[in-house]
Design an enzyme around this catalytic site. Structure first.
Site, PDB file in Angstrom:
ATOM      1  N   LYS A  53       0.842  -1.203   0.000  1.00 58.48           N
ATOM      2  CA  LYS A  53       0.000   0.000   0.000  1.00 58.48           C
ATOM      3  C   LYS A  53       0.875   1.250   0.000  1.00 58.48           C
ATOM      4  CE  LYS A  53      -3.859  -2.331   2.276  1.00 58.48           C
ATOM      5  NZ  LYS A  53      -4.587  -2.608   3.535  1.00 58.48           N
ATOM      6  N   GLN A  97      -4.264  -0.837   9.863  1.00 57.86           N
ATOM      7  CA  GLN A  97      -4.249  -2.194   9.311  1.00 57.86           C
ATOM      8  C   GLN A  97      -4.822  -3.179  10.320  1.00 57.86           C
ATOM      9  OE1 GLN A  97      -3.504  -2.909   6.164  1.00 57.86           O
ATOM     10  NE2 GLN A  97      -3.703  -5.108   6.341  1.00 57.86           N
ATOM     11  N   ASP A 120     -10.432   3.658   4.763  1.00 66.23           N
ATOM     12  CA  ASP A 120     -10.925   2.286   4.594  1.00 66.23           C
ATOM     13  C   ASP A 120     -12.446   2.190   4.575  1.00 66.23           C
ATOM     14  OD1 ASP A 120      -9.257   0.166   4.172  1.00 66.23           O
ATOM     15  OD2 ASP A 120      -8.533   0.115   6.233  1.00 66.23           O
TER      16      ASP A 120
HETATM   17  N1  GUN Z   1      -6.532  -6.282   6.587  1.00 71.05           N
HETATM   18  C1  GUN Z   1      -6.749  -7.014   5.471  1.00 71.05           C
HETATM   19  N2  GUN Z   1      -7.331  -6.246   4.519  1.00 71.05           N
HETATM   20  C2  GUN Z   1      -7.470  -5.013   5.038  1.00 71.05           C
HETATM   21  C3  GUN Z   1      -8.012  -3.797   4.533  1.00 71.05           C
HETATM   22  O1  GUN Z   1      -8.496  -3.678   3.405  1.00 71.05           O
HETATM   23  N3  GUN Z   1      -7.984  -2.755   5.404  1.00 71.05           N
HETATM   24  C4  GUN Z   1      -7.489  -2.851   6.653  1.00 71.05           C
HETATM   25  N4  GUN Z   1      -7.511  -1.772   7.417  1.00 71.05           N
HETATM   26  N5  GUN Z   1      -6.989  -3.964   7.153  1.00 71.05           N
HETATM   27  C5  GUN Z   1      -6.973  -5.037   6.341  1.00 71.05           C
END
Ligand code: GUN
Length: 291
Positions: A53, A97, A120
């Site tokens: 990311k 995350q 998110d």
């Molecule tokens: N953990 C796995 N996928 C994601 C996601 O799309 N966002 C977040 N914040 N955590 C994750």
């Protein structure tokens, strides 16, 4: 018949290109979009996701502020990291995350996140808007990415029967709401569903978000259905989806592969959300989103 393979990498590249153009426009007017990332602890899968990311954000010229509090942090510690990012005008999107270490209450952390910096789309306000059928400023990245692939491959949505397997807050629930909002007739299935294969065989659109490698075989799939594989399990060091591609590909009408399907889209939609939030909050004249 053999399924059309939906190329998530190509769709993600197209989304990133559009987002990059808006990011450049903002940066040229003196507003550089910023992404704040909170990675607590040392979960190896999370470390890989966050690295990818961050790389994507830097490629688009975004400012990235990554905080890596230790795995024994408390809820209050993480809340204060998020609050600092809330108060930083140069941060437009905040990503915490998940999963967080078990001693941390994820809801308490998501609650303090500013809804207008929720990269998110997981803040209760944004999830609530989605549930009301309103258009939230941002939608959870993985389900938003799935919808984008369906749209760009002209998979018929209105009136179609969709089955979502998995009821997580991150994927299954927002996915079901997006499909309802797109006029699908939606069934949500989960670990307690009786006769899951029969329920899945009703689906014109089948979303597999279970987390069990290869569980969805041809037996679960209506001929011609669109099968979206959200699974990301590691088996013998290899990334595997929830769908058994070998048996499903000859039956399905469309199929998203793993790797190269949903994964790249999740990252592209995070970039989209961050730049859209930047444009909405402080980007006079730059549209928040082309959609
Ligand atoms: N953990 C796995 N996928 C994601 C996601 O799309 N966002 C977040 N914040 N955590 C994750």
């Amino acid at each position: 018949m053999s399924a059309v393979i939906i190329d998530g990498r190509a769709v993600a590249a197209a989304v990133r290109e559009e987002v990059g153009a808006r990011a450049r426009e903002l940066t040229e007017s003196g507003i550089r979009p910023g992404l704040g990332v909170v990675l607590c602890g040392e979960n190896p899968a999370s470390q890989i996701y966050v690295r990818n990311k961050g790389k994507a954000a830097e490629e688009l010229g975004l400012r990235v502020d990554q905080q890596t509090p230790p795995g024994d942090s408390s809820t209050a510690d993480i809340v204060s990291v998020v609050q600092r990012m809330n108060d930083d005008d140069g941060i437009d999107g905040i990503l915490v995350q998940l999963p967080l270490p078990s001693q941390i209450d994820p809801d308490a952390v998501l609650d303090v996140l500013r809804p207008d910096k929720d990269a998110d789309g997981l803040h209760p306000l944004n999830m609530g808007l989605l549930a009301q059928g309103a258009k939230p400023p941002v939608v959870a990245c993985t389900p938003a990415g799935c919808m984008e692939m369906l749209r760009r491959y002209d998979v018929p949505l209105r009136g179609s029967r969709a089955v979502v397997v998995g009821r997580s807050a991150l994927v299954g629930r927002p996915m079901a709401m997006l499909l309802v909002n797109a006029d699908c007739t939606v069934t949500m299935c989960h670990s307690r569903t009786v006769d899951l294969p029969a329920a899945c065989r009703e689906a014109d659109i089948l979303i597999a978000a279970i987390g069990r490698a290869g569980m969805i075989t041809a037996d679960y799939v209506k001929p011609g259905a669109c099968v979206v594989d959200v699974g990301t399990s590691r088996v013998d060091g290899k990334l595997r989806g929830d769908v058994d591609r070998e048996s499903v590909e000859p039956v399905a009408g469309w199929l998203t592969p793993v790797p190269g399907g949903v994964g790249p889209m999740t990252i592209a939609m995070l970039m989209h959300n961050t730049v859209a939030l930047c444009a909405a909050r402080r980007g006079a004249g730059v549209p928040a989103s082309p959609r």
